[in-house]
Scaffold this motif. Sequence first.
Motif, mmCIF file in Angstrom:
data_model
loop_
_atom_site.group_PDB
_atom_site.id
_atom_site.type_symbol
_atom_site.label_atom_id
_atom_site.label_comp_id
_atom_site.label_asym_id
_atom_site.label_seq_id
_atom_site.Cartn_x
_atom_site.Cartn_y
_atom_site.Cartn_z
ATOM 1 N N ILE A 366 0.838 -1.199 0.000
ATOM 2 C CA ILE A 366 0.000 0.000 0.000
ATOM 3 C C ILE A 366 0.872 1.249 0.000
ATOM 4 O O ILE A 366 0.601 2.214 -0.726
ATOM 5 C CB ILE A 366 -0.935 -0.009 1.234
ATOM 6 N N ALA A 367 1.934 1.232 0.812
ATOM 7 C CA ALA A 367 2.830 2.389 0.891
ATOM 8 C C ALA A 367 3.483 2.667 -0.453
ATOM 9 O O ALA A 367 3.597 3.830 -0.866
ATOM 10 C CB ALA A 367 3.892 2.142 1.968
ATOM 11 N N MET A 368 3.900 1.626 -1.164
ATOM 12 C CA MET A 368 4.541 1.813 -2.472
ATOM 13 C C MET A 368 3.573 2.414 -3.477
ATOM 14 O O MET A 368 3.910 3.361 -4.206
ATOM 15 C CB MET A 368 5.069 0.465 -2.972
ATOM 16 N N PHE A 369 2.347 1.863 -3.511
ATOM 17 C CA PHE A 369 1.354 2.381 -4.455
ATOM 18 C C PHE A 369 0.970 3.818 -4.126
ATOM 19 O O PHE A 369 0.894 4.673 -5.024
ATOM 20 C CB PHE A 369 0.104 1.490 -4.458
ATOM 21 N N CYS A 370 0.714 4.098 -2.828
ATOM 22 C CA CYS A 370 0.331 5.455 -2.424
ATOM 23 C C CYS A 370 1.464 6.441 -2.691
ATOM 24 O O CYS A 370 1.228 7.569 -3.137
ATOM 25 C CB CYS A 370 -0.042 5.473 -0.934
ATOM 26 N N GLY A 371 2.701 6.026 -2.415
ATOM 27 C CA GLY A 371 3.841 6.895 -2.662
ATOM 28 C C GLY A 371 4.013 7.204 -4.136
ATOM 29 O O GLY A 371 4.244 8.356 -4.528
ATOM 30 N N TYR A 396 11.368 21.433 -7.510
ATOM 31 C CA TYR A 396 10.056 20.801 -7.545
ATOM 32 C C TYR A 396 10.170 19.307 -7.861
ATOM 33 O O TYR A 396 9.386 18.503 -7.379
ATOM 34 C CB TYR A 396 9.143 21.502 -8.556
ATOM 35 N N VAL A 397 11.152 18.936 -8.679
ATOM 36 C CA VAL A 397 11.384 17.514 -8.945
ATOM 37 C C VAL A 397 11.805 16.812 -7.664
ATOM 38 O O VAL A 397 11.313 15.717 -7.330
ATOM 39 C CB VAL A 397 12.459 17.329 -10.042
ATOM 40 N N MET A 398 12.699 17.448 -6.925
ATOM 41 C CA MET A 398 13.166 16.869 -5.677
ATOM 42 C C MET A 398 12.042 16.793 -4.642
ATOM 43 O O MET A 398 11.914 15.824 -3.901
ATOM 44 C CB MET A 398 14.337 17.690 -5.112
ATOM 45 N N VAL A 399 11.213 17.848 -4.608
ATOM 46 C CA VAL A 399 10.097 17.850 -3.665
ATOM 47 C C VAL A 399 9.098 16.752 -4.025
ATOM 48 O O VAL A 399 8.546 16.081 -3.155
ATOM 49 C CB VAL A 399 9.404 19.221 -3.623
ATOM 50 N N SER A 400 8.876 16.551 -5.334
ATOM 51 C CA SER A 400 7.969 15.483 -5.770
ATOM 52 C C SER A 400 8.506 14.121 -5.339
ATOM 53 O O SER A 400 7.753 13.258 -4.872
ATOM 54 C CB SER A 400 7.804 15.517 -7.286
ATOM 55 N N LEU A 401 9.799 13.917 -5.501
ATOM 56 C CA LEU A 401 10.418 12.661 -5.078
ATOM 57 C C LEU A 401 10.328 12.504 -3.560
ATOM 58 O O LEU A 401 10.008 11.422 -3.044
ATOM 59 C CB LEU A 401 11.892 12.649 -5.519
ATOM 60 N N ALA A 402 10.593 13.616 -2.856
ATOM 61 C CA ALA A 402 10.489 13.592 -1.396
ATOM 62 C C ALA A 402 9.057 13.277 -0.969
ATOM 63 O O ALA A 402 8.824 12.533 -0.009
ATOM 64 C CB ALA A 402 10.926 14.936 -0.812
ATOM 65 N N PHE A 403 8.088 13.842 -1.692
ATOM 66 C CA PHE A 403 6.685 13.595 -1.363
ATOM 67 C C PHE A 403 6.342 12.108 -1.489
ATOM 68 O O PHE A 403 5.690 11.532 -0.620
ATOM 69 C CB PHE A 403 5.786 14.414 -2.288
ATOM 70 N N GLY A 404 6.773 11.485 -2.589
ATOM 71 C CA GLY A 404 6.492 10.070 -2.792
ATOM 72 C C GLY A 404 7.113 9.202 -1.714
ATOM 73 O O GLY A 404 6.469 8.292 -1.177
ATOM 74 N N ILE A 405 8.372 9.495 -1.368
ATOM 75 C CA ILE A 405 9.056 8.720 -0.331
ATOM 76 C C ILE A 405 8.407 8.971 1.035
ATOM 77 O O ILE A 405 8.193 8.044 1.825
ATOM 78 C CB ILE A 405 10.549 9.086 -0.291
ATOM 79 N N VAL A 411 2.797 6.172 5.566
ATOM 80 C CA VAL A 411 1.847 5.061 5.541
ATOM 81 C C VAL A 411 2.389 3.890 6.357
ATOM 82 O O VAL A 411 1.660 3.248 7.121
ATOM 83 C CB VAL A 411 1.539 4.632 4.099
ATOM 84 N N MET A 412 3.678 3.602 6.217
ATOM 85 C CA MET A 412 4.277 2.498 6.969
ATOM 86 C C MET A 412 4.232 2.761 8.476
ATOM 87 O O MET A 412 3.919 1.874 9.271
ATOM 88 C CB MET A 412 5.732 2.284 6.525
ATOM 89 N N VAL A 413 4.542 4.006 8.865
ATOM 90 C CA VAL A 413 4.516 4.347 10.295
ATOM 91 C C VAL A 413 3.098 4.236 10.846
ATOM 92 O O VAL A 413 2.861 3.666 11.918
ATOM 93 C CB VAL A 413 5.069 5.770 10.522
ATOM 94 N N SER A 414 2.121 4.754 10.109
ATOM 95 C CA SER A 414 0.733 4.735 10.580
ATOM 96 C C SER A 414 0.192 3.316 10.678
ATOM 97 O O SER A 414 -0.502 2.966 11.633
ATOM 98 C CB SER A 414 -0.158 5.568 9.652
ATOM 99 N N THR A 415 0.499 2.489 9.677
ATOM 100 C CA THR A 415 0.010 1.111 9.711
ATOM 101 C C THR A 415 0.699 0.311 10.823
ATOM 102 O O THR A 415 0.085 -0.574 11.430
ATOM 103 C CB THR A 415 0.221 0.410 8.363
ATOM 104 N N THR A 416 1.963 0.638 11.091
ATOM 105 C CA THR A 416 2.661 -0.023 12.194
ATOM 106 C C THR A 416 2.022 0.327 13.532
ATOM 107 O O THR A 416 1.815 -0.541 14.391
ATOM 108 C CB THR A 416 4.147 0.374 12.212
ATOM 109 N N LEU A 417 1.672 1.610 13.701
ATOM 110 C CA LEU A 417 0.964 2.023 14.914
ATOM 111 C C LEU A 417 -0.405 1.357 14.989
ATOM 112 O O LEU A 417 -0.851 0.926 16.058
ATOM 113 C CB LEU A 417 0.799 3.551 14.941
#
Length: 461
Positions: A366-371, A396-405, A411-417
Amino acid sequence: MAEELKAKQLISKINEYTENNNIDMLCTLLDQQRTSRIAEVMELLEGDRNAVILGCLPKEESSEVFEKLDEATRAELYELLNVRQLKTLIYELDPDDAADILSELPPSASEHLLRTMKPDESETIKNLMQYSDDSAGGIMDPLFLSVPKGSTVHETIELLKIQESDEDFYAVYVVDIEGVYLGDVRIRNLFSAEPEQKIEELIEESSLSVSVFYDQEEIKNIFSKNDLIAVPVVDGNNVLVGRITADRVLEVAEEEAAEDIYTIAGTDAEELYDTSIFRAARIRMTWLAPCLIGTGVTAMVLLFFKNSFTEVYTVAAAFAPMIAAISGNAGLQTSAVVICGLATGHMAALNLGQVFMREARIALLIAMFCGLIGGLIYTGLSDVLGNHDPASGMNYVMVSLAFGIAMSAAVMVSTTLGLFLPFLFKKIGIDPAISSGPLVTTANDSISVSIYLFTTLAFLG
């Protein structure tokens, strides 16, 4: 629809007869109704009319109706009925139902009513009231059928014949001389056995009992897994003290489901039984006030990063709600699955590590798809709304990449919690449903936004 129309007609006639003080017609009308229907209608009427309705009914029926009412309606009636009327209502109830109702009254009022009862009856009710409302002792029925070890089948059948209780018995419980539970015998098996056969020879191998201290949710799962109609309840010394029947477990299941829904929604089950809008608002604000503080923390996080990367801050901040919403919902999905599993007992027997391996792999996908999808959306919108100056395009390219990561990480942190918190809360004795409540989801928002902005800052160097 026809059933609803009948209820409206009944309410209309009750209002008409009470307004005109036509008590005879009211009593005749109520005499034709089921007690469950009368209770449903009374929950929609004003308290003074409900007092008149109870006065129209025979003692046994009025007690049955009174017991079926919700707590809010009963609370109104407590203010209208005198001690003698309350005593009459409670006197006709089974001890377990009487204990439940007396526990709703102020201690001084319940003690006064208990003093007006016969000593043996009041003692039985007091014994039930000592247990927690949500324990096996709190929901058990103290009426059961038991015979001592060594009794014959013939003696047991004769005992059945002289029973005066209108309770339905599905089994005979066998005890020793000290009352210690040994097992149960199905009543139908008595009629196929030899009259002189010893009762203990017919004990079911699958006989089981529950402790008075078991939680009612655990009792519900035991009934579900073993297809039980009734189960005996024993004290700490394994002495038989009562039984729990399937109809009581149905009530428990409804109570537990309602409590979990209220908790997840960020309120309290007490609200359902309270007629005061001010108390209901207070209950909700108990949960919402910390959420206001939590959202303030999220705002502070955004302001903290305002001067860190001024060039793309406006665009980056605009997408923070997306991070918070998606990660929060992903965590909520995981916690809902875990909470449901713990409540029904399906996941309770599983090792936390096994559950984690399954949910972690789902969360990773899910995290990969959402990212990926979130990064593409971010890039597309930034191209449309952002600064097209080539000198700042790389940002903006870097921010887009940062956004995806960051989306993937949040998502991983939230699902772990969402996975660990229900297990943790259950371990320390807190309702796991709280892990899906507003407090935790608000904390998830702050955490996910922090991850996003820290990641963006790291990519922009």
